[in-house]
Design a protein around this motif. Structure first.
Motif, short mmCIF file in Angstrom:
data_model
loop_
_atom_site.label_atom_id
_atom_site.label_comp_id
_atom_site.label_asym_id
_atom_site.label_seq_id
_atom_site.Cartn_x
_atom_site.Cartn_y
_atom_site.Cartn_z
N SER A 1 0.82 -1.22 0.00
CA SER A 1 0.00 0.00 0.00
C SER A 1 0.85 1.26 0.00
O SER A 1 2.03 1.26 0.39
CB SER A 1 -0.91 0.03 1.23
OG SER A 1 -0.15 0.12 2.41
N LYS B 1 -5.36 9.23 2.84
CA LYS B 1 -5.94 8.09 2.13
C LYS B 1 -4.87 7.04 1.93
O LYS B 1 -3.66 7.29 2.08
CB LYS B 1 -6.54 8.49 0.79
CG LYS B 1 -5.55 8.90 -0.28
CD LYS B 1 -6.28 9.11 -1.60
CE LYS B 1 -5.33 9.55 -2.71
NZ LYS B 1 -6.01 9.69 -4.00
N ILE C 1 -3.75 3.68 -0.75
CA ILE C 1 -3.97 3.06 -2.06
C ILE C 1 -3.28 1.70 -2.07
O ILE C 1 -2.07 1.61 -1.86
CB ILE C 1 -3.40 3.93 -3.19
CG1 ILE C 1 -3.97 5.37 -3.12
CG2 ILE C 1 -3.68 3.32 -4.55
CD1 ILE C 1 -3.26 6.34 -4.04
N VAL D 1 1.10 5.57 -10.26
CA VAL D 1 -0.29 5.66 -9.81
C VAL D 1 -0.73 7.12 -9.89
O VAL D 1 -0.03 8.02 -9.44
CB VAL D 1 -0.47 5.10 -8.38
CG1 VAL D 1 0.47 5.79 -7.40
CG2 VAL D 1 -1.92 5.25 -7.92
N LEU E 1 -2.91 10.20 -8.81
CA LEU E 1 -3.63 10.60 -7.60
C LEU E 1 -5.02 11.14 -7.90
O LEU E 1 -5.80 11.38 -6.99
CB LEU E 1 -2.80 11.65 -6.83
CG LEU E 1 -1.47 11.15 -6.26
CD1 LEU E 1 -0.74 12.25 -5.52
CD2 LEU E 1 -1.69 9.95 -5.36
N ASP F 1 -7.36 9.51 -9.84
CA ASP F 1 -8.34 8.43 -9.79
C ASP F 1 -7.77 7.13 -9.21
O ASP F 1 -8.42 6.09 -9.23
CB ASP F 1 -8.90 8.14 -11.19
CG ASP F 1 -7.78 7.86 -12.20
OD1 ASP F 1 -6.62 7.71 -11.78
OD2 ASP F 1 -8.09 7.79 -13.40
N ASP F 2 -6.54 7.19 -8.65
CA ASP F 2 -5.86 6.04 -8.05
C ASP F 2 -5.61 4.90 -9.04
O ASP F 2 -5.39 3.76 -8.65
CB ASP F 2 -6.67 5.49 -6.85
CG ASP F 2 -6.77 6.50 -5.72
OD1 ASP F 2 -6.03 7.50 -5.76
OD2 ASP F 2 -7.59 6.29 -4.81
N SER F 3 -5.64 5.21 -10.35
CA SER F 3 -5.37 4.18 -11.35
C SER F 3 -3.87 3.86 -11.39
O SER F 3 -3.03 4.73 -11.16
CB SER F 3 -5.83 4.65 -12.74
OG SER F 3 -5.14 5.83 -13.12
#
Length: 477
Positions: A387, A400, A402, A430, A432, A434-436
């Motif tokens: 993470s 948050k 991820i 990654v 930030l 849309d956390d894709s």
């Protein structure tokens, strides 16, 4: 020069007319297909760099005209005199530079010129000049828009005032309208002339950028070195042009306003003016981009290329981290230091004197950390939890987390994206927004190792301990 490029120099010397297919900058002549093979096989020229004629001809004409031999003695340049800032042939050294002490071999001077600080600085200077010219042009165009809006608003005010005092003020209204239009037209012309000169400068800078890019790709090192001096002069002139704009107060915003006269109580015959057109001038809010280091690098690259053996380290300070198994560190802008303790999952923040300031406990095993000055956020990676946790350093609370679903080690931030070492999954990024998650480079990276960004280039360590450089899109450099 064009005929010299298209004719094979070796064949021409033998009175044979053949078209050249490549250009050798070190031999300073074109080669046909047959001579190209001999050139590549010959011991004296096999290490020479050649460029296809079609590509070499893309260089600006003034670069193609740069001679790589001494025009006085018709001999190849072999020495560079730092005192006189000029290349010299063997005979020049004997005749005019015999007393000069700062003589360097030209091959040492031009080595790595395209990757030198001076070349990088030149690219940055041109980019900054282009950006500043665009900012000024857009600001002036916006001022014209404001003037037009001011004029439209004042026309309405004038019309409303005219209605109050009827026909008696028609002539005064006409006079005032002429004053308004004249004021706007005068300022428009001044600004438009300035915009025209700015656009001309923009074209010059764009041409310099295009030329520099072509030089970087196709010109010889010596051509690059000599051409940079010409471009430096253009850059200096453009910078002086920008300074001139500021010193001459040409960047002051001009607006038009309207001030009504107190006409309600006055007799119609006593009124000879219903308002005044006022030009309000103030300094524009537009700011110019500025490099942190405004002093340009010298145009003469260092003759010595440093390597790791040349580095001498001096101990500045020893800090007790108050932690165990330190796997990551980051520096705050005020000089404080942060250390990630893998085993305990703590992040100790140390003051500049080495004493403990405070401890963060994100609640996970920390692998690496990275502080983003732009958002004042701390990015924490956890290899055990797969993470990325983002901590707001203002309130010291987790914002948050991820889950990336893979090993995660070194990490850096750039333009709203986090680039990280995913070990066997390669280099990943990654977003930030849309956390894709996207795999940028499909390669096995060294576990536990860091990655770095410098000048929009990514650097990472491969599993065999070699270092690879790529751009932010993952293209190998």
């Amino acid at each position: 020069m064009s005929s010299k490029l298209t004719v094979c120099g070796v064949c021409e010397y033998r009175n044979i007319n053949k078209s050249s297919v490549v250009w050798c900058s070190e031999c300073d002549e074109g080669l046909c297909e047959e001579c190209k093979e001999h050139h590549a096989a010959s011991k004296g020229s096999r290490d020479h760099s050649i460029v296809p004629i079609s590509e070499y001809q893309k260089l600006p004409s003034n670069i193609l005209q740069i001679t790589q031999t001494c025009p006085k003695h018709n001999e190849k340049y072999v020495i560079f005199c730092k005192k006189h800032d000029s290349p010299c042939c063997r005979r020049c050294v004997v005749e005019t530079h015999d007393d000069c002490r700062e003589l360097k071999a030209i091959d040492d001077v031009i080595r790595n010129v395209k990757s030198s600080n001076a070349f990088l600085e030149m690219e940055q200077m041109l980019a900054e000049l282009s950006e500043n010219l665009q900012r000024i042009r857009k600001d002036r165009q916006n001022n014209i828009k404001i003037l037009k809006e001011n004029k439209t608003r004042i026309e309405i005010e004038i019309e409303e005032t005219r209605v109050l005092i009827k026909n008696h003020l028609d002539k005064l209204q006409e006079s005032l309208m002429k004053e308004l239009y004249a004021a706007e037209e005068k300022e428009n012309k001044k600004i438009s002339r300035l915009i025209s000169s700015i656009q001309e400068k923009e074209r010059e800078i764009t041409e310099c950028q295009t030329n520099l890019d072509k030089i970087k790709q196709y010109a010889s090192d010596l051509q690059t070195f000599l051409a940079m001096k010409h471009i430096q002069q253009d850059v200096t002139n453009s910078e002086q042009f920008l300074e001139f704009l500021w010193k001459e107060a040409k960047m002051s915003d001009v607006t038009i306003s309207f001030k009504k006269e107190n006409v309600l109580e006055a007799l119609p015959k006593a009124i000879n003016k219903i308002g005044t057109i006022i030009l309000d001038t103030r300094l524009s809010d537009t700011t110019l981009a500025s490099r942190k280091n405004k002093q340009a690098q010298t145009m003469v690259p260092t003759t010595h290329v440093s390597n790791i053996d040349d580095l001498k380290l001096t101990l500045g300070q020893t800090v007790q981290t108050n932690g165990k198994d330190i796997t990551g560190c980051s520096l705050l802008p005020d000089g404080r230091m942060m250390f990630a303790c893998y085993a305990r999952g703590h992040i100790n923040v140390m003051k500049t004197d080495g004493s403990l300031d405070f401890t963060l406990q994100p609640g996970l095993i920390t692998t690496n950390i990275h502080f983003t000055e732009e958002s004042q956020k701390l990015v924490v990676t956890s290899d055990r939890d797969y993470s990325i946790t983002i901590i707001d350093m203002k309130n010291r609370k987790s914002e948050k987390s991820i889950n990336v679903g893979s090993h995660i080690y070194g990490i850096v931030y750039k333009d709203g994206k986090l680039f990280y070492n995913a070990s066997s999954r390669g280099l990943c990024v990654v977003s930030l927004d849309d956390d894709s998650i996207t795999q940028l480079v499909n390669a096995t990276l060294s576990p536990y190792s860091s990655i770095a960004i410098w000048s929009d280039q990514l650097y990472y360590i491969n599993n065999d301990d070699s270092v690879t450089c790529c751009d932010l899109q993952g293209t190998f450099k």
